[in-house]
Design a protein around this motif. Sequence first.
Motif, short mmCIF file in Angstrom:
data_model
loop_
_atom_site.label_atom_id
_atom_site.label_comp_id
_atom_site.label_asym_id
_atom_site.label_seq_id
_atom_site.Cartn_x
_atom_site.Cartn_y
_atom_site.Cartn_z
N TYR A 119 19.77 -6.78 23.63
CA TYR A 119 18.48 -6.76 24.30
C TYR A 119 18.17 -5.31 24.62
CZ TYR A 119 14.98 -7.01 27.93
OH TYR A 119 13.85 -6.80 28.66
N GLY A 120 16.94 -4.87 24.35
CA GLY A 120 16.60 -3.48 24.62
C GLY A 120 15.17 -3.28 25.08
N ASN A 121 14.98 -2.28 25.91
CA ASN A 121 13.66 -1.82 26.36
C ASN A 121 13.48 -0.42 25.81
OD1 ASN A 121 13.26 -4.08 28.11
ND2 ASN A 121 14.64 -3.10 29.56
N SER A 122 12.42 -0.19 25.06
CA SER A 122 12.15 1.13 24.52
C SER A 122 10.91 1.71 25.17
CB SER A 122 11.95 1.05 23.00
OG SER A 122 13.11 0.60 22.38
N PHE A 123 10.99 3.00 25.51
CA PHE A 123 9.90 3.69 26.16
C PHE A 123 9.57 4.95 25.37
CE2 PHE A 123 12.50 1.55 29.32
CZ PHE A 123 11.56 0.74 29.94
N LYS A 124 8.32 5.08 24.94
CA LYS A 124 7.89 6.26 24.20
C LYS A 124 7.51 7.32 25.23
CE LYS A 124 5.24 7.52 20.19
NZ LYS A 124 4.33 7.06 19.16
N VAL A 125 8.34 8.36 25.31
CA VAL A 125 8.17 9.40 26.31
C VAL A 125 7.18 10.45 25.84
CG1 VAL A 125 9.41 11.02 27.79
CG2 VAL A 125 10.56 9.00 26.95
N SER A 126 7.16 10.73 24.53
CA SER A 126 6.21 11.66 23.93
C SER A 126 5.96 11.21 22.49
CB SER A 126 6.77 13.09 23.96
OG SER A 126 7.85 13.21 23.06
N LYS A 127 5.17 11.98 21.74
CA LYS A 127 4.89 11.62 20.35
C LYS A 127 6.16 11.54 19.52
CE LYS A 127 1.38 13.14 17.76
NZ LYS A 127 0.44 14.11 17.16
N LEU A 128 7.16 12.33 19.85
CA LEU A 128 8.36 12.43 19.03
C LEU A 128 9.63 11.86 19.66
CD1 LEU A 128 7.83 16.08 17.76
CD2 LEU A 128 7.30 13.95 16.57
N LEU A 129 9.56 11.36 20.89
CA LEU A 129 10.77 10.96 21.59
C LEU A 129 10.67 9.53 22.13
CD1 LEU A 129 13.50 12.17 22.52
CD2 LEU A 129 12.38 12.75 24.66
N LEU A 130 11.70 8.72 21.83
CA LEU A 130 11.78 7.33 22.26
C LEU A 130 13.12 7.12 22.96
CD1 LEU A 130 10.18 4.61 21.77
CD2 LEU A 130 11.76 4.23 19.89
N ILE A 131 13.10 6.56 24.17
CA ILE A 131 14.32 6.28 24.92
C ILE A 131 14.49 4.76 25.00
CG2 ILE A 131 15.48 6.44 27.15
CD1 ILE A 131 14.12 9.11 27.57
N THR A 132 15.70 4.28 24.65
CA THR A 132 15.98 2.85 24.67
C THR A 132 17.16 2.58 25.61
OG1 THR A 132 15.24 2.64 22.39
CG2 THR A 132 16.59 0.85 23.26
N ALA A 133 17.00 1.58 26.46
CA ALA A 133 18.07 1.14 27.36
C ALA A 133 18.17 -0.37 27.23
CB ALA A 133 17.77 1.54 28.79
N GLY A 134 19.40 -0.88 27.27
CA GLY A 134 19.55 -2.32 27.13
C GLY A 134 20.97 -2.79 27.35
N TYR A 135 21.28 -3.95 26.76
CA TYR A 135 22.57 -4.59 26.93
C TYR A 135 23.02 -5.14 25.59
CZ TYR A 135 26.19 -7.68 28.76
OH TYR A 135 27.38 -8.30 29.02
N ARG A 136 24.33 -5.05 25.32
CA ARG A 136 24.88 -5.57 24.06
C ARG A 136 26.16 -6.35 24.34
NH1 ARG A 136 26.63 -2.29 18.61
NH2 ARG A 136 26.95 -4.15 17.36
N SER A 137 26.31 -7.45 23.62
CA SER A 137 27.53 -8.26 23.70
C SER A 137 27.99 -8.55 22.27
CB SER A 137 27.23 -9.58 24.43
OG SER A 137 28.39 -10.39 24.44
#
Length: 89
Positions: free
Chosen positions: A39-57
């Motif tokens: 499961y992941g949440n992705s946030f586009k911080v700028s035109k060139l940068l994407l930050i993803t945070a989530g959980y993996r099992s």
Amino acid sequence: MIGAKARIIISKSVLLSVGGDIGGFGIGNSSDLSYNFTYGNSFKVSKLLLITAGYRSLKYNRTDGSGEDELHTKVSAYGPFIGVSFVLS
């Protein structure tokens, strides 16, 4: 392995994703059982940068050989993750 993945666009800068797969079942030379859930949440911080945070099992279970030569391998990994992606297109 059989799996599925879904992405939900919340806005221009927020994307939710969920995916999973399961397989093995001891068929042929495969693992006894293997599954992966993300499961992941992705946030586009700028035109060139994407930050993803989530959980993996992840779980992997396999048995090779028999009798005294039997080797049993079991791997379990789970927890939060964070990543950074550079968008080039």
